[in-house]
Design a protein around this motif. Structure first.
Motif, PDB file in Angstrom:
ATOM      1  N   GLY A  79      77.195   4.839 139.546  1.00 43.90           N
ATOM      2  CA  GLY A  79      75.865   4.504 138.968  1.00 43.90           C
ATOM      3  C   GLY A  79      75.704   4.917 137.202  1.00 43.90           C
ATOM      4  O   GLY A  79      76.370   5.189 136.700  1.00 43.90           O
ATOM      5  N   THR A  80      74.449   4.543 137.207  1.00 42.92           N
ATOM      6  CA  THR A  80      73.942   4.649 135.607  1.00 42.92           C
ATOM      7  C   THR A  80      73.326   6.201 135.680  1.00 42.92           C
ATOM      8  O   THR A  80      73.236   6.951 135.413  1.00 42.92           O
ATOM      9  N   THR A  81      73.850   5.955 134.053  1.00 43.23           N
ATOM     10  CA  THR A  81      74.141   7.812 133.866  1.00 43.23           C
ATOM     11  C   THR A  81      72.970   7.748 132.234  1.00 43.23           C
ATOM     12  O   THR A  81      72.439   6.606 131.551  1.00 43.23           O
ATOM     13  N   TYR A  82      72.002   8.077 132.668  1.00 40.32           N
ATOM     14  CA  TYR A  82      70.583   8.402 131.812  1.00 40.32           C
ATOM     15  C   TYR A  82      70.953   9.807 130.711  1.00 40.32           C
ATOM     16  O   TYR A  82      71.222  10.534 130.822  1.00 40.32           O
ATOM     17  N   ASN A 124      65.871  20.929 142.829  1.00 44.20           N
ATOM     18  CA  ASN A 124      66.654  21.035 143.834  1.00 44.20           C
ATOM     19  C   ASN A 124      67.786  21.227 144.244  1.00 44.20           C
ATOM     20  O   ASN A 124      68.287  20.083 142.908  1.00 44.20           O
ATOM     21  N   GLU A 125      68.594  20.950 144.650  1.00 44.65           N
ATOM     22  CA  GLU A 125      69.977  20.530 144.537  1.00 44.65           C
ATOM     23  C   GLU A 125      69.824  18.869 144.607  1.00 44.65           C
ATOM     24  O   GLU A 125      71.626  18.440 144.226  1.00 44.65           O
ATOM     25  N   THR A 126      69.172  18.905 145.418  1.00 47.16           N
ATOM     26  CA  THR A 126      69.814  16.869 144.746  1.00 47.16           C
ATOM     27  C   THR A 126      69.812  16.486 143.710  1.00 47.16           C
ATOM     28  O   THR A 126      70.337  15.380 142.784  1.00 47.16           O
ATOM     29  N   ASP A 127      68.715  16.548 142.729  1.00 48.10           N
ATOM     30  CA  ASP A 127      68.637  16.975 142.005  1.00 48.10           C
ATOM     31  C   ASP A 127      69.533  17.283 140.581  1.00 48.10           C
ATOM     32  O   ASP A 127      69.720  17.163 139.407  1.00 48.10           O
ATOM     33  N   ALA A 128      69.797  18.467 141.204  1.00 45.65           N
ATOM     34  CA  ALA A 128      70.616  19.565 140.893  1.00 45.65           C
ATOM     35  C   ALA A 128      72.226  18.719 140.540  1.00 45.65           C
ATOM     36  O   ALA A 128      73.163  18.607 139.431  1.00 45.65           O
ATOM     37  N   LYS A 129      72.451  18.014 141.801  1.00 43.37           N
ATOM     38  CA  LYS A 129      74.127  17.088 141.332  1.00 43.37           C
ATOM     39  C   LYS A 129      73.666  15.919 141.402  1.00 43.37           C
ATOM     40  O   LYS A 129      74.426  15.440 140.639  1.00 43.37           O
ATOM     41  N   ALA A 130      72.588  15.556 140.360  1.00 44.06           N
ATOM     42  CA  ALA A 130      72.257  14.733 139.158  1.00 44.06           C
ATOM     43  C   ALA A 130      72.873  14.533 138.127  1.00 44.06           C
ATOM     44  O   ALA A 130      72.849  13.932 137.128  1.00 44.06           O
ATOM     45  N   LEU A 131      72.590  16.221 137.560  1.00 44.26           N
ATOM     46  CA  LEU A 131      73.827  15.957 136.409  1.00 44.26           C
ATOM     47  C   LEU A 131      74.419  16.353 135.919  1.00 44.26           C
ATOM     48  O   LEU A 131      75.273  16.167 136.591  1.00 44.26           O
ATOM     49  N   VAL A 132      74.774  15.508 134.833  1.00 42.25           N
ATOM     50  CA  VAL A 132      76.100  14.781 134.582  1.00 42.25           C
ATOM     51  C   VAL A 132      76.923  15.907 133.156  1.00 42.25           C
ATOM     52  O   VAL A 132      77.730  16.604 133.745  1.00 42.25           O
ATOM     53  N   ASN A 133      76.202  16.264 132.255  1.00 43.73           N
ATOM     54  CA  ASN A 133      76.412  17.937 131.074  1.00 43.73           C
ATOM     55  C   ASN A 133      75.410  17.819 130.162  1.00 43.73           C
ATOM     56  O   ASN A 133      75.062  17.075 129.921  1.00 43.73           O
ATOM     57  N   PHE A 134      76.070  18.711 129.758  1.00 44.86           N
ATOM     58  CA  PHE A 134      75.082  19.260 127.711  1.00 44.86           C
ATOM     59  C   PHE A 134      75.696  18.399 126.753  1.00 44.86           C
ATOM     60  O   PHE A 134      76.993  18.812 127.021  1.00 44.86           O
ATOM     61  N   LYS A 196      71.747  11.253 136.421  1.00 50.30           N
ATOM     62  CA  LYS A 196      71.732   9.845 137.020  1.00 50.30           C
ATOM     63  C   LYS A 196      70.680   9.812 136.985  1.00 50.30           C
ATOM     64  O   LYS A 196      70.266   9.109 138.123  1.00 50.30           O
ATOM     65  N   LEU A 197      69.366  10.914 137.476  1.00 48.84           N
ATOM     66  CA  LEU A 197      68.173  10.569 137.351  1.00 48.84           C
ATOM     67  C   LEU A 197      67.562  10.406 136.237  1.00 48.84           C
ATOM     68  O   LEU A 197      68.023  10.866 135.768  1.00 48.84           O
ATOM     69  N   ALA A 198      66.424   9.420 135.948  1.00 48.02           N
ATOM     70  CA  ALA A 198      66.181   8.952 134.615  1.00 48.02           C
ATOM     71  C   ALA A 198      64.824  10.082 134.610  1.00 48.02           C
ATOM     72  O   ALA A 198      64.501  10.406 133.450  1.00 48.02           O
ATOM     73  N   GLY A 199      64.454  10.809 135.694  1.00 45.60           N
ATOM     74  CA  GLY A 199      62.973  11.633 135.410  1.00 45.60           C
ATOM     75  C   GLY A 199      62.913  12.758 135.999  1.00 45.60           C
ATOM     76  O   GLY A 199      62.055  13.762 135.468  1.00 45.60           O
ATOM     77  N   ILE A 200      64.127  13.266 135.833  1.00 46.89           N
ATOM     78  CA  ILE A 200      64.664  14.949 135.568  1.00 46.89           C
ATOM     79  C   ILE A 200      64.190  15.523 134.591  1.00 46.89           C
ATOM     80  O   ILE A 200      64.650  16.988 134.428  1.00 46.89           O
ATOM     81  N   PHE A 201      64.156  14.943 133.036  1.00 46.77           N
ATOM     82  CA  PHE A 201      64.390  16.026 132.525  1.00 46.77           C
ATOM     83  C   PHE A 201      63.485  16.820 131.831  1.00 46.77           C
ATOM     84  O   PHE A 201      63.462  17.384 130.764  1.00 46.77           O
ATOM     85  N   PRO A 202      61.769  16.218 131.720  1.00 49.32           N
ATOM     86  CA  PRO A 202      60.709  17.426 132.207  1.00 49.32           C
ATOM     87  C   PRO A 202      61.336  18.596 132.119  1.00 49.32           C
ATOM     88  O   PRO A 202      61.125  20.335 131.776  1.00 49.32           O
ATOM     89  N   LYS A 203      61.778  19.069 133.070  1.00 49.70           N
ATOM     90  CA  LYS A 203      61.979  19.999 134.539  1.00 49.70           C
ATOM     91  C   LYS A 203      62.995  20.625 133.687  1.00 49.70           C
ATOM     92  O   LYS A 203      63.227  22.371 133.206  1.00 49.70           O
ATOM     93  N   ILE A 204      64.458  20.059 132.967  1.00 48.36           N
ATOM     94  CA  ILE A 204      65.830  20.680 132.365  1.00 48.36           C
ATOM     95  C   ILE A 204      65.336  21.053 131.197  1.00 48.36           C
ATOM     96  O   ILE A 204      65.748  22.294 130.625  1.00 48.36           O
ATOM     97  N   GLN A 205      63.945  20.374 130.405  1.00 47.39           N
ATOM     98  CA  GLN A 205      64.390  21.301 129.331  1.00 47.39           C
ATOM     99  C   GLN A 205      63.063  22.472 129.271  1.00 47.39           C
ATOM    100  O   GLN A 205      63.211  23.194 128.529  1.00 47.39           O
ATOM    101  N   GLN A 206      62.284  22.827 130.388  1.00 45.61           N
ATOM    102  CA  GLN A 206      61.916  24.083 130.676  1.00 45.61           C
ATOM    103  C   GLN A 206      62.761  24.888 131.184  1.00 45.61           C
ATOM    104  O   GLN A 206      62.583  25.862 130.022  1.00 45.61           O
ATOM    105  N   GLY A 207      63.481  24.664 132.379  1.00 47.60           N
ATOM    106  CA  GLY A 207      64.468  25.581 132.600  1.00 47.60           C
ATOM    107  C   GLY A 207      65.328  25.956 130.923  1.00 47.60           C
ATOM    108  O   GLY A 207      65.676  26.711 130.876  1.00 47.60           O
ATOM    109  N   PHE A 208      65.797  25.072 130.496  1.00 52.49           N
ATOM    110  CA  PHE A 208      66.779  25.676 128.968  1.00 52.49           C
ATOM    111  C   PHE A 208      65.989  26.425 128.518  1.00 52.49           C
ATOM    112  O   PHE A 208      67.162  27.209 127.843  1.00 52.49           O
ATOM    113  N   LEU A 209      64.608  26.506 127.997  1.00 45.13           N
ATOM    114  CA  LEU A 209      64.243  26.662 127.033  1.00 45.13           C
ATOM    115  C   LEU A 209      64.386  28.429 127.798  1.00 45.13           C
ATOM    116  O   LEU A 209      64.722  29.285 126.852  1.00 45.13           O
TER     117      LEU A 209
END
Length: 363
Positions: A79-82, A124-134, A196-209
């Protein structure tokens, strides 16, 4: 009788000069022959390289197209990688921790540890499974290097015009200083997140910080730095108050009538001395302390947390281009095929050389 030795000396000198010129000419000839040999052999090697490519172009082309096929298969099957990126600033010497955290997140993704990823980023784990790498990389610019150089060598201090040690600033020039910098020395970093999901990045940003700013060790280090800066700010504020009081006393003294003026109404000063006006000294000290106080407040405002966000991740990621997904496997496979063919060619050449030597020995 005396002319004979002179003529002999002249002839010997001419012979020595002739021998020297001959040796010099032989030296230049050998140098020219060496350069000619070098260019000739380099040209022959280049010709052999192109002949090798001509003979093996079919295998290299096959490897390239197989790599393209694998890239297409991976692209459409997964699938497409964002991707999206953010710019952060590491404070309180937290750059090492930042890179360690990125490696830790990638290891969780590689090992498919979805539960830990879900807790860290509050997904959730579905969104976590969509992560490719940092991916984390420093922003290396001359401006950032100049800021570090100024902070270490040229920072204004109250006790002297230039901070730290002017001897070091003269010994280590800026270009030498910049060469010594590593990835961990630059405070600004670019963090790239792929999913792999296009709209997950705002959640990732806050968790990363939060993963860095809520770390107990970094929080304790931040508190220690802030306490030191608060004490320094208080000292600077008190110094300004004392200077203002001193100025008021001095001005009051100037306005008082001259009670002890000697007879004659004037005082004659014999000799010229370069006496500095105390008002100018007070003014210079005031401006120096105010500048340092403003700089300290600016640093406090900039370094509120161990990891400060400069540019946020996009609300929706950008899809990676098709060529970036399919070209790397094709190029890697073609390079691997090239080295394999080169090794085979070298082994074949050694075998032929060994056969020729055996034939000469037998004959």
């Amino acid at each position: 009788m005396s002319e004979k030795p002179v003529s002999e000396n002249k002839s010997s000198a001419e012979i020595d000069m002739t021998d020297f010129l001959k040796l010099l000419g032989k030296g230049f000839t050998r140098i020219a022959q060496g350069i000619t040999w070098l260019f000739t052999n380099a040209f022959e090697l280049l010709i052999l390289f192109f002949l090798f490519l001509k003979r093996k172009i079919g295998w290299l082309g096959l490897a390239f197209f197989l790599g393209l096929g694998f890239g297409f298969y991976t692209y459409y099957s997964s699938g497409t990688t964002y991707r999206s990126e953010m710019i952060t600033r590491s404070n309180f010497e937290s750059t090492y921790f930042l890179y360690n955290q990125v490696e830790y997140f990638n290891s969780l993704i590689k090992n498919k540890n979805l539960s830990d990823l879900s807790k860290i980023f509050n997904i959730n784990e579905t969104d976590a499974k969509a992560l490719v790498n940092f991916d984390a990389s420093p922003i290396k610019t001359d401006i950032e290097a100049a800021k570090l150089y100024r902070q270490i060598f040229l920072r204004t201090k109250r006790n002297h015009t230039y901070g730290f040690d002017t001897i070091w600033s003269r010994t280590m020039k800026f270009n030498d200083f910049k060469k010594q910098l590593t990835n961990y020395d630059y405070p600004l970093n670019r963090i790239i997140v792929k999913s792999k999901l296009a709209g997950i990045f705002p959640k990732i940003q806050q968790g990363f910080l939060n993963s860095l700013n809520n770390d107990p060790y970094l929080k304790e280090k931040k508190e220690r730095f802030q306490q030191i800066r608060q004490q320094e700010e208080q000292l600077l504020t008190d110094a300004l108050t004392n200077i203002d009081t001193l100025r008021q006393v001095y001005n009051k003294k100037l306005t008082m009538p001259a009670e002890n003026t000697p007879a004659g109404g004037s005082q004659l000063i014999l000799g010229e001395r370069n006496v500095r006006n105390p008002e100018l000294d007070l003014y210079d000290k005031t401006m120096l302390i105010k500048d340092e106080l403003m700089e300290l407040k600016a640093v406090n405002a900039e370094e509120k947390e161990p990891l400060v966000l400069y540019a946020a991740l996009g609300s929706t990621g950008t899809a990676e281009a098709l060529d970036k997904s399919i070209l790397p496997p094709a190029l890697y496979l073609m390079a691997a095929m090239f080295f394999i063919l080169l090794i085979i060619e070298f082994v074949t050449y050694l075998t032929k050389l060994e056969t020729r030597k055996k034939a000469k020995i037998d004959s």
